[in-house]
Design an enzyme around this catalytic site. Structure first.
Site, PDB file in Angstrom:
ATOM      1  CB  SER A 281      -9.547   6.767  13.780  1.00 44.28           C
ATOM      2  OG  SER A 281      -8.344   7.132  13.413  1.00 44.28           O
TER       3      SER A 281
ATOM      4  CB  SER B 166      -7.198   5.050  10.580  1.00 47.06           C
ATOM      5  OG  SER B 166      -7.357   4.534  11.773  1.00 47.06           O
TER       6      SER B 166
ATOM      7  CE  LYS C 185      -8.543   1.684  11.683  1.00 45.36           C
ATOM      8  NZ  LYS C 185      -8.115   2.824  12.563  1.00 45.36           N
TER       9      LYS C 185
END
Length: 694
Positions: free
Chosen positions: A382, A358, A285
Site C-alpha cells: 500500500s 491503498s 492518509k
C-alpha cells in the site's frame, strides 16, 4: 433528456461494439428500437448453447431495480432478489458500462455459474478498457475528472457520501477551481496542468517543483522562504491536483496557513526553529488521526472526528510539520487501487490508469507536486504500489520499527499473521531519510512498547565492498509486463558498467504459496467484518473488495486452530526463505514492484511483488527509473518470456495486450533482510548515482 438522434447514435455504436466483442461467443445480436433514457444490454439463453443479445433503451432508473448488489463494474455475481419485473426466473442482472454511452447498462444472464462466467469473461475486459474517460457529474459542487463512475449504494448511503463530498467541495475556494471545460476534456497526462493553468504564481510553481522537503526546511530556517508562502503554494496546488485526480478527502488550507504563520512568528522571535520540519507541509492518509479532523477505516460507517493526534502525527507536528490535507484511500484500505466511496483516484501520468492503493491519494498528490512529503501504510503493497504506479519513492519499513499507535482504532484481524508497516512517500531519497530520522530521534518505543529500539544511520550506513546485488527478473509465477523487464535490464547494465557491484541473478522462491497463504491470512473472519461495515450504511461492496475477499470468503471465521495453522505455515515459509536468501549470497535484492506498469482501473489483481515481502516482513523501497511505458503496440514480451508460467501470468499478458499504458512511469524495488532497514538505505546511497536516483 437527450435527442432521439443522439440516442440512436449511442445505440448504434453500442450495438456495434457488443457485436464485435461477442461475435463467436453469442449467436445473435438484436437491437431493440426504444429511444428513451437508459440502455440495457440483455443476454438470454434462448436454447441449449445459444444466446441472444438485445440492446434496450428505457426510462427505468437502475438504482431502483432489485438486482444484484453490484453496479457500474463487473464483479463476482451474487444471488439477485427474485422479482418478475427485474429478471426472468433463472437469470441474474448486473450493471455494466459500454464505451459509447455515459449511462449504465444492465446485463441479464442465465444464473448457472458456467453461463455467468462465460458472459463475465466475454464482457469484463472490453467494458472497462474501452470506456471513454470524460465522465463528469454536472450536479457536483466541485467537478472532478472521472473515468468510471462509482458503484451505487442505498439512498441513505448515497446521501451520506454526497454530503462528505460536498463538504470537501465547500472547503476549496472558487479562486482555485479549474474550468469545467478542462475537467470534461482532460488530456491523458495531467501532470503539467497545475503549472500551466494560471492559478499558481511563478514563485508558487518554483516552490512546489524545485525543492525537496530537506531543502524547504533549510530555506525556511534561513528565512529565504516563509512557511506561509510554502504552505500556501502546496495547498493551492493540492486543490488543483484533486480536481484532476480525486486525491483528497479533506482540505484545510486556512488552518494550515494559520499554523504556518505561528511558526514564522516563532522563528522571527526566537531565532531558531521548533524542529527539523519547521514549516514544511506534510500530507496525511485518511485513516491516520489528526486532532480536529476526520479519519475512517475505509468504510463510511467508520468515519469519525478525532480529538487527538496519533503518535506519528504528534511527533511530526512537534518537529514543525504543517498538516493541510488528508488523502484518499480505497474501501477497506485493502485494494491496490484507491477507489472509495469518496471517489476514484486517477494516475496523473495517465488518467486511464490507477494511482495504486491503498495510499493512492498520497501518490497522486505527490506526483502532481501538490505535496512534498506524505505518509503511507503497507500490509500488502500500500506504500510501494502507489509510489511505483506514480513514479515516486516509497519506503515500507520492517514491522514494529516506526510508530503506528492509534492508526487503526480497534485493530485489523489480518495483523494476527501479517503485520502492517508504515513509511514515507516523497520525490527524493534524502526526504525518506529525513522522515525516518525524525521519528527515530523521538524514541517512539518509549511511548509504544511494541516498537523495537533500533537506531537509525540511514544513508550514512556503511556497506560491504563490493555490494552484492541480486536481480530477480520474475517470481516464478508471473513474468512482469515488458516495460518492467526493460527497466530491470537497464538497471543491470548500469550496475555492471559501473564495475563497483557484484551483480547476481536471484532465483525466485515460493511466490504462489506465499500469495495463497497471505490472501487467506488477510481475512481470518471470512470477510464478515467487511460485509457488516457495508451493511450499516448500505455501502456497496466494491468489485476489488470482492476480489481480495474471494480466497478467504466464508460464513465463519477460521477460529483458533485456523489462526495457529496460518501462523505455523507463515513461520515455516519465512525460515525456508531465509535459507534460500543465504544460498543466493546477496546483500540486497533488486526486483519488480508490480506485474507491470500502473494498471488500468479495476485490474489491480496481482500483488505478488509487494505482498510477498509483507509475508516475510522484509523492508523495501521503490524508486523511480528513467523508463516509461511506450505507446500501445510498441513493445511486447521478449522471446525468452513468451511462455506463460501460470494462468495468472496469462491473465496479466491478456491485460497487457488490451491495455494502453502510455506514459506510465516504471519504479523498481530494492529489498533487504528483516530489520536491515539501515543496510537498505546504505545500499541506496551507493546506487544513487549509478541508477540516477533523484
Amino acid at each position: 433528456m437527450h435527442s432521439t438522434d443522439q440516442v440512436r447514435r449511442w445505440s448504434d455504436r453500442s450495438h456495434s461494439w457488443a457485436a464485435n466483442h461477442l461475435r463467436g461467443i453469442f449467436t445473435t445480436v438484436t437491437p431493440v428500437a426504444r429511444w428513451e433514457h437508459i440502455f440495457y444490454l440483455i443476454i438470454k439463453n434462448t436454447k441449449a448453447g445459444n444466446y441472444s443479445i438485445s440492446l434496450d433503451y428505457t426510462t427505468t432508473p437502475l438504482t431502483n431495480m432489485k438486482t444484484c448488489q453490484v453496479s457500474n463494474q463487473w464483479a463476482k455475481p451474487v444471488k439477485p432478489h427474485r422479482d418478475k419485473d427485474v429478471a426472468s426466473p433463472g437469470e441474474v442482472s448486473l450493471n455494466i458500462f459500454t464505451p459509447h454511452h455515459p449511462h449504465q447498462l444492465s446485463l441479464t444472464a442465465p444464473s448457472s455459474c458456467d453461463d455467468i462466467n462465460r458472459a463475465h469473461q466475454a464482457l469484463s475486459g472490453p467494458c472497462l478498457s474501452a470506456f471513454h474517460p470524460s465522465q463528469v457529474s454536472t450536479m457536483a459542487k466541485l467537478p472532478v475528472v472521472e473515468v468510471l463512475p462509482l458503484p451505487q449504494g442505498t439512498r441513505e448511503y448515497e446521501a451520506l457520501r454526497q454530503s462528505i463530498v460536498d463538504s470537501l467541495a465547500d472547503s476549496i475556494p472558487e479562486s482555485l477551481r479549474l474550468p469545467e471545460s478542462l475537467i470534461k476534456n482532460p488530456p491523458k497526462n495531467v501532470t503539467a496542468i497545475p503549472r500551466e493553468c494560471g492559478l499558481l504564481t511563478s514563485e508558487e510553481i518554483d516552490i512546489t517543483e524545485t525543492y525537496t522537503a530537506v531543502q524547504l526546511a533549510a530555506a525556511i530556517a534561513s528565512k529565504q522562504l516563509t512557511s506561509v508562502a510554502v504552505v500556501t503554494a502546496f495547498a493551492k496546488r493540492a486543490a488543483i491536483a484533486h480536481q484532476l485526480t480525486t486525491c483528497l478527502v479533506e482540505f484545510f488550507m486556512d488552518e494550515a496557513i494559520a499554523r504556518a504563520k505561528e511558526l514564522d512568528d516563532y522563528l522571527e522571535k526566537n531565532g531558531k526553529t521548533v524542529g527539523p520540519l519547521h514549516g514544511v507541509p506534510v500530507s496525511v492518509k485518511e485513516h491516520m488521526p489528526i486532532k480536529g479532523h476526520y479519519s475512517a477505516l475505509g468504510f463510511l460507517d467508520t468515519r469519525k472526528l478525532d480529538d487527538k493526534d496519533c503518535q506519528m502525527i504528534a511527533t511530526l507536528r512537534a518537529a514543525g510539520a504543517v498538516f493541510y490535507v488528508k488523502t484518499n484511500q480505497p474501501q477497506g484500505i485493502m485494494h491496490l487501487e484507491s477507489v472509495a466511496p469518496l471517489g476514484r483516484v486517477l494516475n496523473p501520468h495517465n488518467i486511464n490508469l490507477s494511482s495504486g492503493g491503498s495510499t493512492g491519494g498520497e501518490a497522486a498528490l505527490l506526483a502532481t507536486r501538490g505535496s512534498v512529503l506524505g505518509i503511507g501504510t503497507d500490509i500488502g503493497g500500500s506504500i510501494r504500489g502507489p509510489a511505483g504506479f506514480c513514479g515516486i519513492y516509497g519506503f515500507k519499513a520492517t514491522s514494529y520499527t516506526l510508530p503506528q499507535k492509534d492508526f487503526l482504532v480497534g485493530g485489523f484481524a489480518a495483523e494476527l499473521n501479517v503485520l502492517c508497516s508504515t513509511g514515507p512517500m516523497c520525490n527524493s531519497l534524502e526526504d525518506m531519510d529525513l522522515f525516518v530520522s525524525i521519528l527515530k530521534a523521538s524514541k517512539p518505543w518509549l511511548e509504544d512498547p511494541a516498537l523495537i529500539p533500533l537506531p537509525w544511520t540511514g544513508l550514512s550506513t556503511p556497506t560491504p565492498k563490493p555490494l552484492k546485488i541480486g536481480i530477480m527478473f520474475h517470481d516464478g509465477h508471473i513474468i512482469p509486463q515488458p516495460p518492467v523487464t526493460r527497466a530491470l535490464n537497464w538497471a543491470k547494465s548500469q550496475l555492471k558498467a559501473s564495475g563497483n557491484f557484484e551483480v547476481k541473478i536471484f532465483a525466485p522462491f515460493g511466490a504462489k504459496e506465499a500469495m495463497t497463504n497471505i490472501r487467506k491470512a488477510y481475512w481470518p473472519d471470512g470477510g464478515r467484518a467487511v460485509k457488516e461495515h457495508c451493511a450499516k450504511t448500505g455501502e456497496p461492496i466494491f468489485p476489488l473488495t470482492q476480489w481480495v475477499l474471494k480466497d478467504a470468503e466464508s460464513d465463519v471465521d477460521v477460529g483458533t486452530e485456523g489462526l495457529l495453522d496460518m501462523r505455523v505455515k507463515r513461520d515455516i515459509f519465512r525460515h525456508q526463505y531465509v535459507e534460500h536468501w543465504n544460498k543466493q549470497d546477496v546483500d540486497v535484492l533488486l526486483c519488480p514492484m508490480f506485474v507491470g506498469p500502473a494498471c488500468e482501473h479495476e485490474t489491480a489483481f496481482y500483488w505478488n511483488y509487494t505482498a510477498f515481502f509483507n509475508y516475510v516482513d522484509y523492508p523495501g523501497v521503490v524508486f523511480p527509473t528513467p523508463i516509461k511505458a511506450g505507446k500501445k503496440g510498441e513493445e511486447d514480451y521478449a522471446e525468452a518470456d513468451k511462455t506463460p508460467l501460470s494462468p495468472e501470468d496469462q491473465h496479466v499478458r491478456d491485460l497487457w495486450a488490451k491495455g494502453d499504458f502510455e506514459g506510465a512511469p516504471i519504479d523498481l524495488q530494492l529489498v533487504a533482510r528483516k530489520y536491515h532497514d539501515n543496510d537498505l538505505f546504505g545500499a541506496l546511497a551507493q546506487l544513487k548515482d549509478v541508477l540516477q536516483l533523484p
